[in-house]
Enzyme design. Structure first.
Site, PDB file in Angstrom:
ATOM      1  CD  GLU A   1    -120.849  24.951  76.296  1.00  0.00           C
ATOM      2  OE1 GLU A   1    -121.909  25.549  76.031  1.00  0.00           O
ATOM      3  OE2 GLU A   1    -120.802  23.726  76.482  1.00  0.00           O
ATOM      4  CG  HIS A   2    -120.418  25.397  81.492  1.00  0.00           C
ATOM      5  ND1 HIS A   2    -121.121  24.588  82.367  1.00  0.00           N
ATOM      6  CD2 HIS A   2    -121.021  25.231  80.280  1.00  0.00           C
ATOM      7  CE1 HIS A   2    -122.080  23.953  81.703  1.00  0.00           C
ATOM      8  NE2 HIS A   2    -122.036  24.331  80.447  1.00  0.00           N
ATOM      9  CG  ASP A   3    -113.033  29.167  82.282  1.00  0.00           C
ATOM     10  OD1 ASP A   3    -113.189  30.399  82.318  1.00  0.00           O
ATOM     11  OD2 ASP A   3    -112.057  28.597  82.784  1.00  0.00           O
TER      12      ASP A   3
END
Length: 758
Positions: free
Chosen positions: A268-270
């Site tokens: 998700e953070h990528d």
């Protein structure tokens, strides 16, 4: 109330075939948005959705709107925004601010805007106010010409055919439409900010561009006001929904480990990072409640506030909390540079490219590099490498000492909790491990060459783990095989959808356990920790043995199931200051409304599920108990929020998701692969991996990454997302036969940059 039962089968393959038929997914050209839907034979043009748009009387009004008229609305909007300066100065003078260590500070750390987001967001805010003014001026006339009362959304769609070209906002168009130089398109390495990947649109997928949409935005005013009930009344309060529906009991998975949660969050953070707005003129963080959780006087309320008020809540009543501060997201310039409803900015690149490690801007990337041997900068503790330390811990973490441990990485959320900081540390070490080996194999390479080649390999490893391991656990093998059977398509838009970023991936917090456990090498529990004590407080990771104990914990402790059971620390103690904390799901529901996500009903129809006329039609995909609970909270089935509906759906076979979330994730994973010219196995990129190099990358597993980059972990199961079993036994990390290792000899080059044959 008794709910009538109904049954309908939605074949897995049918949804998959629809997802695969998307190809380009979402196109946004010159104001035209195309969606391929499962129940339509072809794409729908947003400007032809209603026959109203083609009526001569309507076209006559639209054709009379000149660039001068558009300029007038922009000038009007700029004046309105300018008037906010006095209010924002008053807020500063009145000490209405985000204080260090408070829950609001924790939210700001995770979603605070970078400078680039602020610059673009201010233009987008002006565009939204200009759109509202256009609607005030022309919607009445358009309604009269159409012969019926036109909805705000319908009018907004008509007016979104006008672009910023020729107006004071034209600079935003240049930023989105200017082509890359030939050398940038032909670069051997992907850019840090995601630009110049798409050959037709050089800024597609770039950081600080807007999320794409699977469905047209749903705002009550057609532009930016939060969605309301179909009855025109406000939707149920987000916290009321949570306190009515959500349970905090443990429901561990029978198969998955906490590594599934942690990789999901890492992924998700990528791919996505929204940005909360700040004061337009002062750039100061916005506070929407008092530090004690009380309501603010209306005169201190910023227009970008949308606080969640707390009523008759047992948990918060004990702490005297009546207000949870929620600041709306920064908008983005729409992809086609048009007037129209709000889109939101994505501060990450839209590609799976390790941006949470390397950063999404050149400025950030340079801060994270050592510029020595192609390596990333690190800090040291007891001769072990850790992430670089923050220069300002009291700002970047919820800490009160400048000497406390707070890390830096490519994404500001790195310190959210120790297991996430662990995953960042593992990949920093992997980068530096590979850089060391490449520098030995290729002594003639300089720092830049080693860094770029290493980054390229690390990204390939992340992509391989995501598509080779995570996707099988998340979606099932059938979906995995279908998506992997596709290849690069230059027409595919890989932009991250708002539904994927704001609803589906955020819902994966349901997999969390509020008490992560530290395990010894023999897989026995050594200690448990309370998540609430470590939000943005990662110092535990540098204690002797903790990195290994957390790693073994990820591979051993069961994940929770994806459902309406949440860890209490996330529901009541998020970013706690010791007195009270926030509620992650209430904020996710509010954020979905803030981002204009249509209802669960509309998304389930988009994904080919039965159109529901009432709550009873949800019984195909939910239990009767859950449907009855929904009826107690929502007055109409068409009001149900996407996140709630998705969490309540029964999971599909071999997937953690119900059919609607499954559909949205499958769509995104397909487009993320198909639309990335630099995806690791694409032979059409400027410098593809050789066949031998690809064979090595195909060996990579998360198990090998953990084995190679922990301090002293000696055993690991090959499929880390699954619990240890007779079919998934532990192997010695030293056994390359059992847990294959990347052979970097295939990256050795002679001084003419030709790969040495083996």
């Amino acid at each position: 109330m008794k709910v009538e039962s109904a049954k309908i089968a939605i074949p897995l393959l049918g949804v998959l075939l629809w997802v695969l038929s998307i190809h380009a997914g979402i196109f946004s050209d010159a104001g035209t948005l195309y969606l391929r839907l499962p129940f339509h034979g072809g794409p729908i043009n947003k400007n032809a959705i209603s026959s109203t748009a083609n009526k001569p009387e309507v076209l006559n009004i639209l054709n009379k709107i000149t660039v001068g008229d558009l300029n007038d609305t922009v000038n009007f909007a700029e004046n309105v925004i300018r008037f906010l300066k006095r209010l924002e100065n008053n807020l500063l003078w009145s000490n209405i601010k985000v204080s260090d260590g408070t829950p609001s500070h924790g939210m700001l750390i995770s979603f605070g805007p970078d400078k680039e987001a602020l610059d673009r967001g201010k233009e987008a805010l002006i565009a939204l106010r200009a759109t509202s003014q256009l609607m005030n001026t022309y919607c009445g006339k358009l309604s009269k010409a159409s012969g019926h009362t036109m909805s705000s959304q319908e009018c907004s769609k008509l007016l979104s055919r006008f672009s910023f070209h020729g107006t004071p906002l034209e600079g935003a168009c240049i930023a989105l439409e200017s082509p890359c130089e030939k050398g940038q398109y032909q670069s051997d390495y992907r850019s840090i900010n995601g630009s110049c990947n798409n050959l037709n649109k050089g800024h597609r997928g770039e950081s600080f561009t807007g999320y794409s949409r699977l469905l047209y935005a749903d705002y009550s005013d057609g532009v930016h006001e939060l969605r309301r009930s179909v009855t025109k009344k406000p939707l149920p309060n987000a916290r009321t929904i949570v306190s009515s529906l959500i349970k905090t009991d443990n429901k561990p998975s029978k198969k998955a480990t906490l590594a599934l949660l942690q990789w999901s969050q890492f992924l998700e953070h990528d791919l996505c990072r929204s940005a909360t707005a700040v004061a337009i003129h002062t750039d100061s963080p916005i506070e929407c409640c008092s530090q004690e959780g009380d309501n603010l006087s209306p005169r201190f309320m910023h227009p970008l506030c949308s606080p969640i008020y707390v009523y008759d809540d047992k948990k918060y009543a004990q702490e005297g909390v009546s207000c949870l501060s929620f600041v709306r997201s920064l908008p983005a310039t729409r992809a086609d540079c048009s007037f129209g409803p709000a889109d939101q900015v994505n501060q990450a690149t839209h590609y799976l490219d390790g941006s949470q490690i390397y950063g999404s801007t050149h400025r950030r990337s340079k801060q994270l590099r050592s510029f020595n041997g192609g390596k990333l900068a690190t800090s040291q503790s007891e001769s072990r490498e850790y992430l670089p330390l923050s220069r300002d811990p009291t700002r970047d973490c919820q800490l009160f000492s400048a000497n406390s441990t707070c890390f830096e990485s490519g994404d500001a959320r790195v310190n959210f909790q120790p297991q996430l900081a662990l995953m960042h540390t593992i990949w920093y070490r992997e980068h530096n491990r590979i850089a060391d080996e490449l520098s030995k194999l290729n002594s003639h390479w300089d720092d830049e060459k080693i860094f770029q080649e290493t980054r390229r390999i690390v990204i390939a490893e992340m992509q391989k783990i995501t598509y080779g391991e995570w996707m099988e656990m998340a979606l099932g093998k059938t979906a995995q095989e279908h998506i992997l059977a596709t290849s690069y398509n230059s027409k595919t838009d890989s932009s991250v959808s708002n539904a994927f970023a704001t609803s589906v991936m955020r819902s994966l917090k349901s997999l969390s356990d509020g008490m992560p456990k530290l395990y010894d090498e023999d897989r026995t529990v050594n200690e448990s920790i309370f998540m609430r004590n470590y939000f943005h407080n990662p110092g535990l990771l540098r204690h002797r043995g903790v990195l290994d104990a957390l790693t073994v914990g990820l591979a051993t402790q069961p994940s929770q199931q994806l459902d309406i059971f949440y860890a209490d620390d996330l529901i009541n103690k998020l970013y706690t200051n010791g007195k009270f904390g926030f509620d992650v799901l209430s904020f996710d529901l509010q954020r979905g409304r803030d981002h204009g996500l249509p209802s669960y009903m509309k998304f389930r129809q988009l994904c080919g599920l039965k159109a529901a006329n009432g709550f009873s039609d949800f019984l195909d995909d939910m239990t009767e108990e859950d449907v009855l609970a929904l009826q107690q909270v929502y007055s109409n089935a068409q009001d149900v929020d996407l996140t709630i509906g998705g969490l309540l759906e029964k999971p599909k076979e071999h997937s953690i998701f119900g059919p609607t979330f499954y559909c949205i994730v499958a769509d995104q994973m397909l487009r993320t692969r198909q639309g990335d010219r630099y995806f690791y196995d694409n032979y059409a990129q400027p410098k593809p991996f050789t066949r031998n190099q690809l064979k090595e990358i195909e060996k990579i597993t998360l198990a090998r990454i953990l084995c190679d980059n922990t301090d002293n972990v000696k055993h690991m199961q090959k499929r880390v997302f699954e619990k240890v079993s007779t079919s998934n036994p532990l192997f010695e990390c030293q056994s390359e036969a059992s847990i294959p290792k990347l052979n970097l000899n295939h990256w050795q080059e002679d001084e003419s940059n030709s790969v040495v044959s083996f």
